[in-house]
Design an enzyme around this catalytic site. Structure first.
Site, mmCIF file in Angstrom:
data_model
loop_
_atom_site.group_PDB
_atom_site.id
_atom_site.type_symbol
_atom_site.label_atom_id
_atom_site.label_comp_id
_atom_site.label_asym_id
_atom_site.label_seq_id
_atom_site.Cartn_x
_atom_site.Cartn_y
_atom_site.Cartn_z
ATOM 1 N N ASN A 7 9.098 -32.947 -17.388
ATOM 2 C CA ASN A 7 9.578 -33.368 -16.810
ATOM 3 C C ASN A 7 11.016 -33.973 -16.507
ATOM 4 O O ASN A 7 11.584 -34.748 -17.355
ATOM 5 C CB ASN A 7 9.207 -34.102 -15.983
ATOM 6 C CG ASN A 7 9.404 -35.215 -14.953
ATOM 7 O OD1 ASN A 7 10.924 -35.138 -14.177
ATOM 8 N ND2 ASN A 7 8.718 -36.753 -14.518
ATOM 9 N N ARG A 90 8.178 -29.931 -14.064
ATOM 10 C CA ARG A 90 7.783 -30.896 -12.442
ATOM 11 C C ARG A 90 9.148 -30.348 -12.128
ATOM 12 O O ARG A 90 10.333 -30.676 -12.496
ATOM 13 C CB ARG A 90 7.988 -32.427 -13.038
ATOM 14 C CG ARG A 90 7.322 -32.930 -11.973
ATOM 15 C CD ARG A 90 7.254 -34.974 -11.897
ATOM 16 N NE ARG A 90 7.732 -34.815 -10.433
ATOM 17 C CZ ARG A 90 7.467 -36.031 -9.970
ATOM 18 N NH1 ARG A 90 7.108 -37.092 -10.954
ATOM 19 N NH2 ARG A 90 6.884 -36.587 -9.262
ATOM 20 N N HIS A 179 6.508 -36.809 -4.226
ATOM 21 C CA HIS A 179 5.270 -37.314 -5.305
ATOM 22 C C HIS A 179 3.635 -36.626 -5.000
ATOM 23 O O HIS A 179 2.518 -36.546 -4.392
ATOM 24 C CB HIS A 179 4.398 -38.997 -4.235
ATOM 25 C CG HIS A 179 5.801 -39.896 -5.185
ATOM 26 N ND1 HIS A 179 6.018 -40.806 -3.689
ATOM 27 C CD2 HIS A 179 6.673 -39.952 -6.170
ATOM 28 C CE1 HIS A 179 6.632 -41.847 -4.545
ATOM 29 N NE2 HIS A 179 6.938 -41.246 -5.795
ATOM 30 N N ARG A 239 14.703 -48.762 -3.116
ATOM 31 C CA ARG A 239 15.113 -47.836 -1.767
ATOM 32 C C ARG A 239 14.670 -48.690 -0.404
ATOM 33 O O ARG A 239 13.396 -48.958 -0.504
ATOM 34 C CB ARG A 239 14.402 -46.130 -1.628
ATOM 35 C CG ARG A 239 14.784 -45.805 -2.964
ATOM 36 C CD ARG A 239 14.252 -44.546 -2.544
ATOM 37 N NE ARG A 239 14.764 -43.210 -4.150
ATOM 38 C CZ ARG A 239 13.602 -43.039 -4.756
ATOM 39 N NH1 ARG A 239 12.686 -43.012 -4.323
ATOM 40 N NH2 ARG A 239 13.186 -42.374 -5.785
ATOM 41 N N GLU A 382 -0.480 -36.515 -12.262
ATOM 42 C CA GLU A 382 0.159 -35.740 -12.294
ATOM 43 C C GLU A 382 0.526 -34.367 -13.273
ATOM 44 O O GLU A 382 0.434 -32.903 -12.624
ATOM 45 C CB GLU A 382 1.899 -35.842 -12.039
ATOM 46 C CG GLU A 382 1.568 -36.848 -10.610
ATOM 47 C CD GLU A 382 2.782 -37.622 -10.571
ATOM 48 O OE1 GLU A 382 2.647 -39.056 -10.930
ATOM 49 O OE2 GLU A 382 3.581 -37.685 -9.381
#
Ligand code: ADP
Length: 396
Positions: A7, A90, A179, A239, A382
């Site tokens: 990743n 990823r 996600h 955010r 994941e």
């Protein structure tokens, strides 16, 4: 099959080396400060963590450092890099081009490059990770797994924005969602926990640093809260989630911000951090709120309120709901937030068992006996999804 998962971020790179069948993790770690100086943290279950300063001018040196430590006689876990059957990457944004994971070839790389305008921060970094692996391990197959892919089954009414249609046709402006690998994993687990019914409606709450909800009918995503980018939805750590675009014009006019500064405020200084002025970490907010900090309490209240509203919206969109899933840092660990989110949803058949809910990080059903809607905590994985996709594509 033994899979290395990468990743890659702009100045960091996370890795995990694992078995795709069963999910055993042999080693994992993190390269930080790539392009600055370089630091490697390497973890092997049952051993002490290794921390090393290694120069990493580019992602190439970072990948090389990972491979070197993996084959190190004392700190490593394999005798030779030949034991790495494949690499799974990823990748943030797959745009409209990717509805599932794919073997990385020239066409795939070109398509990921075309998605750079949609994922300007992440896709170039993901590509650096891919290119470094190709150079160092030219004979090892590589697979790309996209954060957006799971959401590509959304119907047009969910993904279209109500702006001139030409921006969708010409510029690919639409809801994508993120996600996706996590939503795919936890929704599949939830359907399994429901006993694999023919028809199922699941709401997945991925609540972490970044947060999103998804609505999943019969295993397929029909809606999600994030949009063209990961700024959309409900408030997150830093955010803002959805805001009225008028605010941008208003604040840019008052303070002379350019669009970069404005987006930096919405991405990095907003969310529960922005409201509370305390922290983006929900543990800090809990503590501050318990000590009487009203803005920390308001930030938590706002977060809970907005998550609840999306649960209601998705239950309506799906004509009902069979299970609500909590996952990621907050969803897996905070019994208080799970309880607060479910409180008041009894009218739609959501009843939590407070005692069962008193757990962390376990895959469990925490709904009360007789609750019409099941409430599951499902730790996300994941990496396992990436490893499974990689093994499946490489076996073909
Ligand atoms: P990321 O999105 O970076 O993968 P995670 O899913 O690991 O993040 O979630 C990290 C967040 O989880 C932290 O910022 C923190 O707010 C939250 N968190 C972790 N443990 C707890 C806890 N016990 N109570 C409340 N929040 C927690």
């Amino acid at each position: 099959m033994k899979i290395l998962i990468i990743n890659a971020g702009s100045s960091s790179l996370k890795y995990q080396f694992m078995e795709s069948e069963g999910g055993q993790v042999f080693a994992k770690g993190l390269c930080e400060r790539i392009g600055i100086d370089g630091r490697l943290t390497h973890k092997v279950p049952g051993r002490e963590d290794v921390k090393q300063d290694i120069p990493m001018p580019t992602h190439g040196e970072a990948i090389q450092a990972v491979l070197d430590i993996m084959v190190d006689p004392a700190k490593g876990v394999i005798a030779s890099t030949d034991e790495i059957a494949a690499v799974g990457h990823r990748v943030l944004h797959g745009g409209m081009a990717f509805t599932k994971s794919c073997i990385i070839d020239d066409a795939c790389i070109e398509a990921i490059k075309k998605c750079i305008p949609l994922g300007p921060l992440h896709n170039p970094a993901n590509l650096m990770g891919i290119e470094a692996c190709q150079k160092i391990m030219p004979n090892t197959p590589q697979v790309a797994v996209f954060d957006t892919a799971f959401h590509m089954t959304m119907p047009p009414k969910a993904y279209i924005y109500a702006i001139p249609y030409e921006y969708y046709e010409k510029d690919d402006v639409r809801r994508y969602g993120f996600h996706g690998t996590s939503h795919r994993y936890v929704s599949a687990r939830a359907i399994d926990m429901l006993g694999n019914p023919e028809h199922s409606r699941v709401i997945c709450c991925h609540l972490g640093n970044g947060s999103s909800l998804s609505a999943v009918v019969d295993g397929k995503c029909v809606d999600t809260t994030m949009g063209l980018g990961p700024l959309a939805g409900f408030p997150m750590g830093t955010r803002s989630g959805d805001v009225d675009a008028t605010i941008l014009e208003y604040l840019m006019g008052r303070y002379g911000y350019d669009i970069k500064e404005m987006l930096n405020i919405l991405n990095k200084k907003s969310g529960v951090l922005g409201i509370s002025g305390v922290s983006s970490d929900f543990r800090d907010l809990d503590e501050a709120a318990a000590q009487g900090n009203e803005r920390a309490a308001l930030a938590l209240e706002k977060f809970i309120y907005e998550v609840k509203k999306f649960i209601g919206a998705y239950a309506t969109a799906m004509g009902g709901v069979d299970a609500i899933v909590f996952t990621a840092g907050i969803g897996e660990n905070s019994k208080e937030l799970r309880a607060s989110i479910c409180q008041g949803l009894e009218y739609m058949g959501v009843e939590m068992d407070e005692e069962k809910n008193n757990v962390r990080g376990q895959e469990v059903d925490v709904s009360a006996a007789g609750s019409k809607v099941k409430i599951f905590i499902i730790p996300t994985n994941e990496e396992l999804m990436i490893a499974m996709d990689t093994a499946e594509l490489c076996a073909k």
